[in-house]
Write a protein that holds these residues in place. Structure first.
Motif, short mmCIF file in Angstrom:
data_model
loop_
_atom_site.label_atom_id
_atom_site.label_comp_id
_atom_site.label_asym_id
_atom_site.label_seq_id
_atom_site.Cartn_x
_atom_site.Cartn_y
_atom_site.Cartn_z
N PHE A 393 37.63 42.34 40.61
CA PHE A 393 39.02 42.28 40.20
C PHE A 393 39.21 42.26 38.70
O PHE A 393 40.31 42.48 38.20
N GLY A 394 38.16 41.97 37.95
CA GLY A 394 38.30 41.88 36.51
C GLY A 394 38.65 40.48 36.05
O GLY A 394 38.86 39.56 36.84
N ALA A 395 38.75 40.34 34.74
CA ALA A 395 38.82 39.01 34.13
C ALA A 395 40.07 38.22 34.53
O ALA A 395 39.97 37.03 34.84
N SER A 396 41.23 38.83 34.54
CA SER A 396 42.45 38.05 34.74
C SER A 396 42.60 37.57 36.18
O SER A 396 42.82 36.38 36.43
N VAL A 397 42.45 38.49 37.15
CA VAL A 397 42.58 38.11 38.55
C VAL A 397 41.39 37.26 38.99
O VAL A 397 41.54 36.20 39.61
N GLY A 398 40.17 37.73 38.68
CA GLY A 398 38.98 36.99 39.06
C GLY A 398 38.92 35.62 38.40
O GLY A 398 38.49 34.64 39.02
N GLY A 399 39.36 35.54 37.16
CA GLY A 399 39.35 34.26 36.47
C GLY A 399 40.30 33.26 37.09
O GLY A 399 39.97 32.08 37.26
#
Length: 430
Positions: A393-399
């Motif tokens: 999902f990448g940094a924003s969603v996964g984070g």
């Protein structure tokens, strides 16, 4: 450019199709200094045998390529990721770095930060076959995967035997029984590096895979919709596990892999009976014991147990891998070195040192650790392998997802809170 999907779910056939950063160039570090070319290389093999092995690999390449100097920075995994983020922002990324694929890679490619290797490394790409799929965007290849594998439970065979566990758990009913037996024997059942968040998050990922059908996960690729009840059920499963208190003392601040008191260190030194980790675990544990052997013959592995009534394929695996990628204006010599890292010789040494599961077919028979070697069949026979959600999902969603899962481990978030936080972050990406 067509953006690749955030969440990737792929079938595994004869070739591995696992899915698993970069900067705008190595700055002056890769420039011609008048005496030759210096290549900067950042990786996370910061303990032996991996650290020493990569140092020797670099020296061997330098000996065969007069005028080339390779400057290595070996960092602990979480420190490396933080450092890379800062380097991306400053435009001072290394020439060669580890790329995890998924939404992260899509972002890097869209920003023009990563070198297209499709033509520059065509022969190596052909050799690696289907394993490159996770590092492709719009049918172009931006990373050369050197290790792909799956996550499961590594365990101490001697401790399981002492506790009277005669067979590894295949269901969560059996898993809870094993946890009770280990506790009754005076042992801490499982270590988790919740201080680094992602090892804790892997539990929610796996429960989601067991509760959600592959169709639901695939649908989320395009819809970014987490309204299916299976996602809440995953949180409920995790909440039940946490309530059973299987984890090591102080798990909320325990690091994943750095030092003997890390989650991996506790398993390596016989302080806990099991840990859920990736295919790199045997090599990591070797570097965390005084004799450099980890658990040796006492090391075993079993898959994440099945969830009764779950709609997901109970044989599916969570996993991913790492690839060597290059900053957009890295020198040609850096491409040569990365191809050397994927050569038969270097990948065979990688396998012999139990550093992971190699992607070069010529090296698969060289995996020395029996427990690690058994994962090759698991990896290649799984109905599908789901890429780690935070990477996909990448940094924003996964984070946001990982942060809320960590709060559940601390008793401060509910199953619905995890879904809500993930959905909010996903909506912001639409």
């Amino acid at each position: 450019m067509t953006r690749t999907p955030f969440l990737r779910v792929m079938a595994i056939g004869a070739a591995v199709a696992l899915l698993g950063a970069c900067g705008s160039g190595g700055g002056d570090s890769s420039a011609d200094s008048g005496d030759g070319v210096t290549i900067t290389w950042l990786h996370n093999s910061n303990t032996d045998p991996g650290k020493a092995y990569y140092e020797q690999v670099a020296k061997d390449f330098e000996a065969d390529h007069p005028g080339v100097t390779i400057e290595i920075t070996a960092m602990q995994h979480e420190d490396m990721l933080t450092k890379l983020d800062a380097m991306f922002q400053s435009g001072e990324a290394p020439d060669i770095y580890m790329e995890r694929g998924g939404g992260e890679l899509a972002d890097h490619v869209e920003a023009g930060l990563t070198m297209d290797l499709t033509d520059k490394a065509a022969d190596t790409i052909a050799k690696l076959g289907g394993s490159v799929a996770g590092w492709q965007v719009d049918d172009k290849t931006y990373g050369l995967p050197f290790s792909v594998g799956v996550v499961g439970f590594w365990y101490n065979k001697a401790m399981f035997e002492e506790a009277g566990i005669t067979a590894t758990p295949t269901t969560w009913t059996e898993m809870y029984a094993a946890i009770d037996q280990l506790k009754a024997a005076g042992m801490e059942p499982i270590s988790v590096g919740a201080g680094d968040k992602w090892p804790a998050a892997h539990y929610w990922y796996y429960f989601a895979m067991r509760e959600c059908s592959q169709d639901v996960l695939s649908s989320a690729v395009t819809s970014l919709d987490f309204s299916d009840p299976c996602f809440v059920k995953a949180g409920e499963d995790l909440q039940t596990l946490i309530a059973a208190e299987p984890f090591n003392k102080g798990f909320l601040s325990t690091p994943a892999q750095s030092g003997p008191t890390s989650a991996s260190g506790l398993l390596a030194t016989g302080k806990v009976a099991a840990e859920m980790q990736g295919h790199w675990e045997p090599g990591v544990m070797q570097g965390l014991t005084e004799d450099g052997k980890g658990l040796g013959d006492n090391l075993g592995w079993f898959a994440f147990p099945a969830v009764d009534g779950g709609q997901g394929d109970q044989a599916a695996a969570l996993g991913g891998g790492d690839a060597w990628a290059l900053s957009a204006d890295a020198p040609d010599e850096a491409v040569d070195f990365v191809e050397y890292l994927l050569s038969d010789e270097v990948q065979q040494g990688f396998a012999e040192n139990s550093m992971g599961l190699p992607t070069n077919p010529a090296a698969t028979s060289s995996v020395a650790d029996p427990a690690l070697a058994s994962l090759l069949q698991v990896r290649d026979s799984a109905p599908y392998v789901q890429l780690y959600f935070d990477t996909a999902f990448g940094a924003s969603v996964g984070g946001a997802m990982n942060d809320e899962i960590a709060l559940m481990f601390a008793g401060e978030a509910s199953p619905q809170d995890i879904v809500d936080a993930t959905q909010t972050a996903a909506d912001a990406e639409k």
